[in-house]
Design an enzyme around this catalytic site. Structure first.
Site, mmCIF file in Angstrom:
data_model
loop_
_atom_site.group_PDB
_atom_site.id
_atom_site.type_symbol
_atom_site.label_atom_id
_atom_site.label_comp_id
_atom_site.label_asym_id
_atom_site.label_seq_id
_atom_site.Cartn_x
_atom_site.Cartn_y
_atom_site.Cartn_z
ATOM 1 N N GLU A 1 8.537 -23.161 16.062
ATOM 2 C CA GLU A 1 9.721 -22.528 15.474
ATOM 3 C C GLU A 1 9.291 -21.195 14.908
ATOM 4 O OE1 GLU A 1 12.249 -24.575 12.619
ATOM 5 O OE2 GLU A 1 11.879 -26.477 13.626
ATOM 6 N N GLU B 1 8.720 -31.097 10.528
ATOM 7 C CA GLU B 1 8.374 -30.622 9.180
ATOM 8 C C GLU B 1 8.117 -31.780 8.219
ATOM 9 O OE1 GLU B 1 11.371 -27.664 8.113
ATOM 10 O OE2 GLU B 1 10.266 -26.173 9.273
#
Ligand code: BG6
Length: 494
Positions: free
Chosen positions: A392, A199
């Site tokens: 994810e 991220e």
């Protein structure tokens, strides 16, 4: 026509800081998560320290700062959930056997930097750390499970954070590159798929969203764009190195999947939303896949008073570090509006926005929106035309263990089914999607809240928010459901 291509990777995702435990074993050094307490949905996680007079204190994670003269510290009698995670360090063989039983063909995990280099700056690696991951990769290979390795997932060594000023300091680039060189060489024959930073856009996306787009704390975001630049340069450097030395490696970026819709048809909401998506999402993808800053970067740098020369000096490095594939996390969508007074605020973790009246929200306030997954897959593929992995996805929920030990998590199955169908839709739209690794395939510590009760797993772990429990593993209903889904390559989702 099959929904998913032959050879599609099915698996699950984890991160060392939330799963591995063994925080001070076999020479591992601490990371920031090791001095971070647990919180809840409504109370933030706190980072602990002792001040210049030796007095213990704490500040709010994601927003607070270490006071002048203070040092990070593990305080007596406090409970730090990441210290134990859910004990992958000692139970990896049992866990990998369960993943294999579910039918995984890919497993996403991260390497804890401070297990290999305790301070992050040493020349020589910690052999015990190298041995641990070697055993894990060999165990995965035994079952033909392809490792997908995140190099940096929320766990920069604490020494680098405290003594070097974290990623604001360009020196960290060299230390990170040395770490990567070491693990690339060590695991050259065991690992093919790598993600450089988890991220990576979070550095700017989180402060932008937390402070709300319109009233962002300009100074915090300014620093974040600089630190982010150092991560983008570090990533490009190691991608170039990997491509040069290890042609079998596939290198990927990993972004926090932001899907933000304009809340109203007001043109100001359209433009504002476009800019939010540029500032917080596309900016990183554009650099990492295209190899250069996009045209709108100038608008962003101007907004935060940043000198373009600071970014442009590294153009050559960025150009050499283009990714082979794109990956992202996807949980929820958000809405942007300039009419903030009229809109309800909602969101979970660090994602904030206006409430979408068409969506249902999870117990932790995350908007459940499978259509946004198909929407984002289309947008990303249109823009980059490289293979994509959804690395994810999942539903954080409270599970109830019945008397007989069974766990009926139909809500998780519903969530996953809808998201798998959305991915099938995107593939039918022409998207080259190659992998799905839902988050926390086995219960682990929540990053946002530090809770255990917020569970994502298909495998249950007996452990509560205070660290009490046997750590025994058991299969939830979703375990058997996902096993069928994988076996049928996504055909049987009943
Ligand atoms: C992502 C992170 O932001 O979301 C994971 O990469 C994290 O580390 C996951 O655990 C889910 O968020 P949370 O706060 O529910 O753990």
């Amino acid at each position: 026509m099959a929904k998913f291509p032959k050879g599609f990777y099915w698996g699950g995702a984890t991160a060392a800081n939330q799963y591995e435990g063994g925080w001070n074993e076999d020479g591992r050094g601490p990371a920031l998560t090791d001095v971070t307490l647990g919180g809840t949905k409504d109370t933030p996680r706190m980072v602990t320290y002792v001040d210049a007079d030796g007095k213990p204190g704490s500040y709010v994670n994601w927003g607070g700062r270490l006071p002048e003269g203070a040092h990070y510290a593990v305080l007596d009698d406090a409970y730090y959930p990441n210290h134990l995670g859910t004990d992958f360090y000692h139970r990896y063989k049992e866990d990998i056997a369960l993943f294999a039983e579910m039918g995984f063909t890919m497993f996403r995990m991260s390497i804890s930097w401070s297990r290999i280099f305790p301070k992050g700056i040493e020349e020589e690696p910690n052999q015990a750390g190298l041995d641990f991951y070697r055993s894990v990769f060999e165990e995965l290979r035994k079952y033909d499970i392809e490792p997908l390795v995140t190099i940096s997932h929320f766990d920069t060594p604490l020494y680098i954070v405290e003594e070097l000023g974290d990623w604001k300091n360009p020196k960290v680039i060299g230390h990170f590159a040395h770490f990567c060189e070491t693990i690339f060489e060590e695991y050259e024959g065991l690992v093919r798929y790598w993600l450089t930073f988890n991220e990576i856009n979070g550095l700017v996306a989180f402060p932008l969203m937390v402070a709300s787009h319109a009233n962002a704390d300009v100074e915090a975001v300014t620093d974040s764009y600089k630190a982010l630049h150092h991560q983008l340069v570090a990533s490009a450097k190691v991608v170039a190195l990997a491509h040069e030395r290890y042609p079998q490696f596939k290198m990927g970026c990993m972004l926090a999947g932001m899907v933000s819709y304009p809340l109203t048809a007001d043109p100001k909401d359209q433009l504002g939303n476009l800019q939010l998506m540029q500032d917080a999402f596309w900016y990183c993808g554009d650099v990492q896949v295209r190899g250069h800053y996009p045209s709108y970067a100038k608008r962003i740098w101007r907004r935060f008073g940043l000198d373009p020369a600071f970014f442009e000096k590294d153009a050559e490095t960025l150009a050499k570090g283009k990714m082979d594939f794109f990956s992202y996390s996807y949980y929820q969508s958000a809405c942007f509006t300039t009419h903030r007074d009229e809109a309800d605020e909602s969101g979970g973790n660090v994602f904030r926005g206006a409430t979408n009246p068409y969506l249902a929200y999870s117990e932790w306030g995350w908007a459940m929106d499978p259509d946004a997954l198909r929407y984002s897959l289309n947008q990303i593929y249109d823009r980059y035309e490289v293979p994509i992995m959804v690395v994810e996805n999942g539903l954080g929920a409270i599970d109830v263990v019945e008397e007989d030990g069974s766990i009926h998590d139909g809500y998780r199955i519903d969530y996953m089914r809808e998201h798998i169908e959305a991915m099938a839709g995107a593939i039918a739209d022409g998207v080259d999607l190659i992998a799905y690794t839902p988050w926390g395939c086995i219960d682990l510590v929540s990053a946002g809240t530090g809770e255990m009760r917020k569970r994502y797993g298909m495998i249950h772990v007996d452990m509560d928010d205070e660290g009490k429990g046997t750590l025994d593993r058991s299969r939830k209903d979703s375990f058997y459901w996902y096993q069928k889904a994988i076996k049928s390559n996504g055909e049987d989702l009943a």
